[in-house]
Each structure stands twice: as structure tokens, then as C-alpha cells.
Design a protein around this motif. Structure first.
Motif, mmCIF file in Angstrom:
data_model
loop_
_atom_site.group_PDB
_atom_site.id
_atom_site.type_symbol
_atom_site.label_atom_id
_atom_site.label_comp_id
_atom_site.label_asym_id
_atom_site.label_seq_id
_atom_site.Cartn_x
_atom_site.Cartn_y
_atom_site.Cartn_z
ATOM 1 N N ASP A 1 -1.111 0.756 3.174
ATOM 2 C CA ASP A 1 -2.541 0.975 2.978
ATOM 3 C C ASP A 1 -3.367 0.365 4.103
ATOM 4 O O ASP A 1 -4.313 0.969 4.598
ATOM 5 C CB ASP A 1 -2.989 0.396 1.639
ATOM 6 C CG ASP A 1 -2.297 1.064 0.457
ATOM 7 O OD1 ASP A 1 -2.171 2.298 0.487
ATOM 8 O OD2 ASP A 1 -1.870 0.355 -0.462
ATOM 9 N N GLU A 2 -3.016 -0.844 4.512
ATOM 10 C CA GLU A 2 -3.738 -1.543 5.572
ATOM 11 C C GLU A 2 -2.742 -2.174 6.533
ATOM 12 O O GLU A 2 -2.560 -3.398 6.541
ATOM 13 C CB GLU A 2 -4.672 -2.603 4.989
ATOM 14 C CG GLU A 2 -5.779 -2.039 4.108
ATOM 15 C CD GLU A 2 -6.705 -3.120 3.598
ATOM 16 O OE1 GLU A 2 -6.556 -4.283 4.030
ATOM 17 O OE2 GLU A 2 -7.575 -2.822 2.773
ATOM 18 N N MET B 1 5.284 10.677 -6.494
ATOM 19 C CA MET B 1 4.983 9.406 -5.831
ATOM 20 C C MET B 1 5.413 9.413 -4.366
ATOM 21 O O MET B 1 4.741 8.866 -3.500
ATOM 22 C CB MET B 1 5.664 8.255 -6.559
ATOM 23 C CG MET B 1 4.856 7.649 -7.683
ATOM 24 S SD MET B 1 3.306 6.908 -7.095
ATOM 25 C CE MET B 1 3.924 5.651 -5.985
ATOM 26 N N GLU B 2 6.553 10.037 -4.077
ATOM 27 C CA GLU B 2 7.038 10.041 -2.700
ATOM 28 C C GLU B 2 6.039 10.729 -1.770
ATOM 29 O O GLU B 2 5.749 10.235 -0.674
ATOM 30 C CB GLU B 2 8.395 10.730 -2.616
ATOM 31 C CG GLU B 2 9.021 10.679 -1.228
ATOM 32 C CD GLU B 2 10.410 11.257 -1.189
ATOM 33 O OE1 GLU B 2 11.086 11.081 -0.162
ATOM 34 O OE2 GLU B 2 10.825 11.893 -2.182
ATOM 35 N N ALA B 3 5.510 11.856 -2.202
ATOM 36 C CA ALA B 3 4.523 12.570 -1.397
ATOM 37 C C ALA B 3 3.260 11.746 -1.231
ATOM 38 O O ALA B 3 2.634 11.751 -0.161
ATOM 39 C CB ALA B 3 4.195 13.919 -2.049
ATOM 40 N N ARG B 4 2.883 11.038 -2.289
ATOM 41 C CA ARG B 4 1.686 10.202 -2.215
ATOM 42 C C ARG B 4 1.874 9.065 -1.214
ATOM 43 O O ARG B 4 0.984 8.765 -0.410
ATOM 44 C CB ARG B 4 1.361 9.632 -3.588
ATOM 45 C CG ARG B 4 0.046 8.858 -3.631
ATOM 46 C CD ARG B 4 -0.172 8.231 -5.000
ATOM 47 N NE ARG B 4 -0.081 9.225 -6.067
ATOM 48 C CZ ARG B 4 -0.105 8.903 -7.349
ATOM 49 N NH1 ARG B 4 -0.190 7.635 -7.725
ATOM 50 N NH2 ARG B 4 -0.022 9.856 -8.272
ATOM 51 N N LYS C 1 1.728 10.396 2.306
ATOM 52 C CA LYS C 1 0.361 10.681 2.716
ATOM 53 C C LYS C 1 -0.410 9.401 3.025
ATOM 54 O O LYS C 1 -1.191 9.338 3.990
ATOM 55 C CB LYS C 1 -0.369 11.467 1.627
ATOM 56 C CG LYS C 1 -1.797 11.886 2.017
ATOM 57 C CD LYS C 1 -2.461 12.702 0.936
ATOM 58 C CE LYS C 1 -3.834 13.212 1.404
ATOM 59 N NZ LYS C 1 -4.734 12.115 1.830
ATOM 60 N N GLU C 2 -0.212 8.365 2.218
ATOM 61 C CA GLU C 2 -0.901 7.098 2.461
ATOM 62 C C GLU C 2 -0.502 6.503 3.804
ATOM 63 O O GLU C 2 -1.356 5.997 4.548
ATOM 64 C CB GLU C 2 -0.597 6.119 1.322
ATOM 65 C CG GLU C 2 -1.261 6.469 0.011
ATOM 66 C CD GLU C 2 -0.799 5.608 -1.148
ATOM 67 O OE1 GLU C 2 -1.373 5.735 -2.243
ATOM 68 O OE2 GLU C 2 0.149 4.804 -0.952
ATOM 69 N N LEU C 3 0.772 6.579 4.123
ATOM 70 C CA LEU C 3 1.224 6.077 5.422
ATOM 71 C C LEU C 3 0.639 6.921 6.549
ATOM 72 O O LEU C 3 0.156 6.388 7.554
ATOM 73 C CB LEU C 3 2.745 6.084 5.484
ATOM 74 C CG LEU C 3 3.371 5.614 6.802
ATOM 75 C CD1 LEU C 3 2.948 4.182 7.120
ATOM 76 C CD2 LEU C 3 4.894 5.729 6.749
#
Length: 293
Positions: free
Chosen positions: A161-162, A210-213, A216-218
Motif C-alpha cells: 500500500d505504501e 483477493m489475489e487480483a486485488r 492491483k494494489e501493488l
């Protein structure tokens, strides 16, 4: 004035390999190179006056020979030498102040070579405020065996996330300097709600699971860096394995591995973090440890 790349020399094959790596890195980044040696390695090694003079002469000869070799191999590279009579830990920490990075020889697999004997290596890695690159003498990745430093730059990202600005700045700069692909890797943990339904991890919500999420976050966290460094090709890998395993798997053919060290960790304990600890002792490629808040 340009910040130099500082390399610690002690005469070992590992430190000579570190000096050669540092010279190539300085040349590709357009930076000066500084060779540093400390001839009192541990408090118990404090020599007599006669021994002191002999060690000084040995240290100066070591530096002079290393400088001559590097200048001949890399014409035009600015190379300076510095001999320090203090203890190795203090000499390395002081020498790294204001440097672009500190480069040291490493045996890997639990032992850091030369004047990084025993706990000294841990102290330097835990306290230095610039990136430290650890280089082995003989073990090389498949890519490095063909040509030095050929291969992608692998960066281990723990907080998708950060991610650390310092970590990504170093990794992207290294990729630019090499014209290499940046391979961002991240290990993630399955939330408790999915503990008994593995399929839900990949297909359990409207976004594809969750894996796709996580993917995408990365990706989203890397977008500002992609805009800043448009010339760098980025690939990314996420996995449910342990973080160290994910980085080491990706690093098998890497030219450089970049991991972080959190500077706000408590004063007691390992202080470089378990993931970084595992990577520096088992990665074949050179490993950069980048301090960050």
C-alpha cells in the motif's frame, strides 16, 4: 560535489570483488569511487607500535594496488583511497556519511567477510544511514556469469500500500543505470476469512478475488514511479509463500537484489529484519540493503 561510492577493503577475495563491482557501479552512475580500509579490525587486535607501522604499510600497499588495478581496468574513473587507524565499525560508519552507498564483500550463508567478522557486520548494517551493497567473490547468478551485472533488478516490497520511497528510488535508479527491467515482488498472507476456502482467494469477489486485488494494489503503488521513470520496464510477482522465499526465487537470475531495512525498529534484536536477513545470506546476486523510515 558528487557523492562517492565507498567500498571497504581488507585484502580478501570478497572485498576485491566488492571493489570491482563498486567501480562498475560508479562508472555507470558517473560517480567517484573511494576505497577505504581500517587496519584495526577488533579491540583485541590493537597492535604494538612496531606492528602498527607494519600494518599501516600493508594497508597502504593494499589500497595503492587496488587503485592501480581499477584505474587500469576502468580508465577515467576517479578513484581515491583512505586508510583509517580506528576500529572497522566506526571507520565504515564514518566513511559512509555523505556517500551514495557503501559496498562490502560478503560470503553469504551466515558469514560476512573481512573486517565484518561476527557482530561487526550486523552493527554496520543496522546503523549505517546509506544503502549497503553486499557482493560475493565467486558465486554469481546465471546472468552475471555471462556478463557482470546483466539481469533484472529485483526489489522486495513488503508494504504494497505504501512502499518505501527510499527503497523504490534506489531500485529504479539502479534499473535506469543498467537499462534493466525492474522486477517488483511481494508476498502476501491469506486473510482469516479465506482460511478454509482457498478458491475464494482467487475468485471470491467481484474484483476477481483477493489475489487480483493484491496485484492491483501493488500495481497502483508503482504507477507514480513508472511515470517518474518511464524508461524502466516493470514486471511484478505476488505469492502466498514467505517473503524471503519469494525474493530469493525471483533473484536466481538477477543482476541486483534490493531489500529494505526499517530504521524505526527497536534497538534490541536483529534490527535488519528477518526477510532482509534471509536474503543477504542466501541470494547469489549482489544485495542492496536500503534503510528507510
Amino acid at each position: 560535489m558528487l557523492s562517492p561510492i565507498v567500498v571497504g577493503l581488507d585484502g580478501s577475495p570478497e572485498s576485491r570483488a566488492a571493489a570491482d563491482w563498486a567501480a562498475r557501479e560508479a562508472r555507470r552512475r558517473g560517480l567517484p569511487l573511494s576505497l577505504l580500509t581500517a587496519w584495526i579490525w577488533r579491540p583485541v587486535d590493537v597492535p604494538s607500535a612496531q606492528e602498527s607501522e607494519s600494518q599501516k604499510q600493508w594497508a597502504q600497499q593494499l589500497l595503492n594496488e587496488a587503485r592501480q588495478d581499477l584505474v587500469a581496468k576502468y580508465p577515467g574513473l576517479p578513484v581515491t583511497v583512505e586508510q583509517v587507524s580506528g576500529l572497522a565499525t566506526g571507520a565504515l560508519l564514518e566513511g559512509a556519511e555523505g556517500a551514495e552507498m557503501l559496498v562490502l564483500g560478503s560470503r553469504g550463508h551466515g558469514a560476512i567477510a573481512g573486517f565484518l567478522l561476527g557482530s561487526v557486520g550486523q552493527h554496520v548494517l543496522a546503523r549505517v544511514n546509506v544503502p549497503v551493497v553486499l557482493v560475493r567473490a565467486q558465486d554469481r547468478s546465471a546472468a552475471d556469469a555471462m556478463e557482470p551485472d546483466v539481469g533484472e533488478v529485483v526489489v522486495g516490497i513488503q508494504n504494497r500500500d505504501e512502499p518505501s520511497d527510499e527503497l523504490l528510488e534506489f531500485a529504479f535508479s539502479a534499473a535506469v543505470a543498467r537499462g534493466a527491467t525492474l522486477h517488483a515482488v511481494h508476498a502476501w498472507s491469506r486473510p482469516p476469512v479465506f482460511a478454509y476456502n482457498p478458491a475464494a482467494v482467487r475468485t471470491g469477489d467481484e474484483g476477481g478475488g483477493m489475489e487480483a486485488r493484491v496485484e492491483k494494489e501493488l500495481s497502483d503503488s508503482l504507477k507514480p514511479w513508472q511515470k517518474r521513470y518511464p524508461q524502466v520496464k516493470i514486471v511484478q510477482t505476488i505469492d502466498l509463500a514467505s517473503a524471503a522465499e519469494v525474493v530469493l526465487q525471483a533473484a536466481r537470475n538477477a543482476g541486483l537484489v534490493v531489500v529494505g531495512r526499517e530504521t524505526h525498529r527497536p534497538a534490541l534484536g536483529m534490527r535488519i529484519g528477518p526477510v532482509t536477513h534471509g536474503v543477504i545470506h542466501h541470494a547469489v546476486a549482489p544485495v542492496a540493503v536500503v534503510p528507510h523510515g
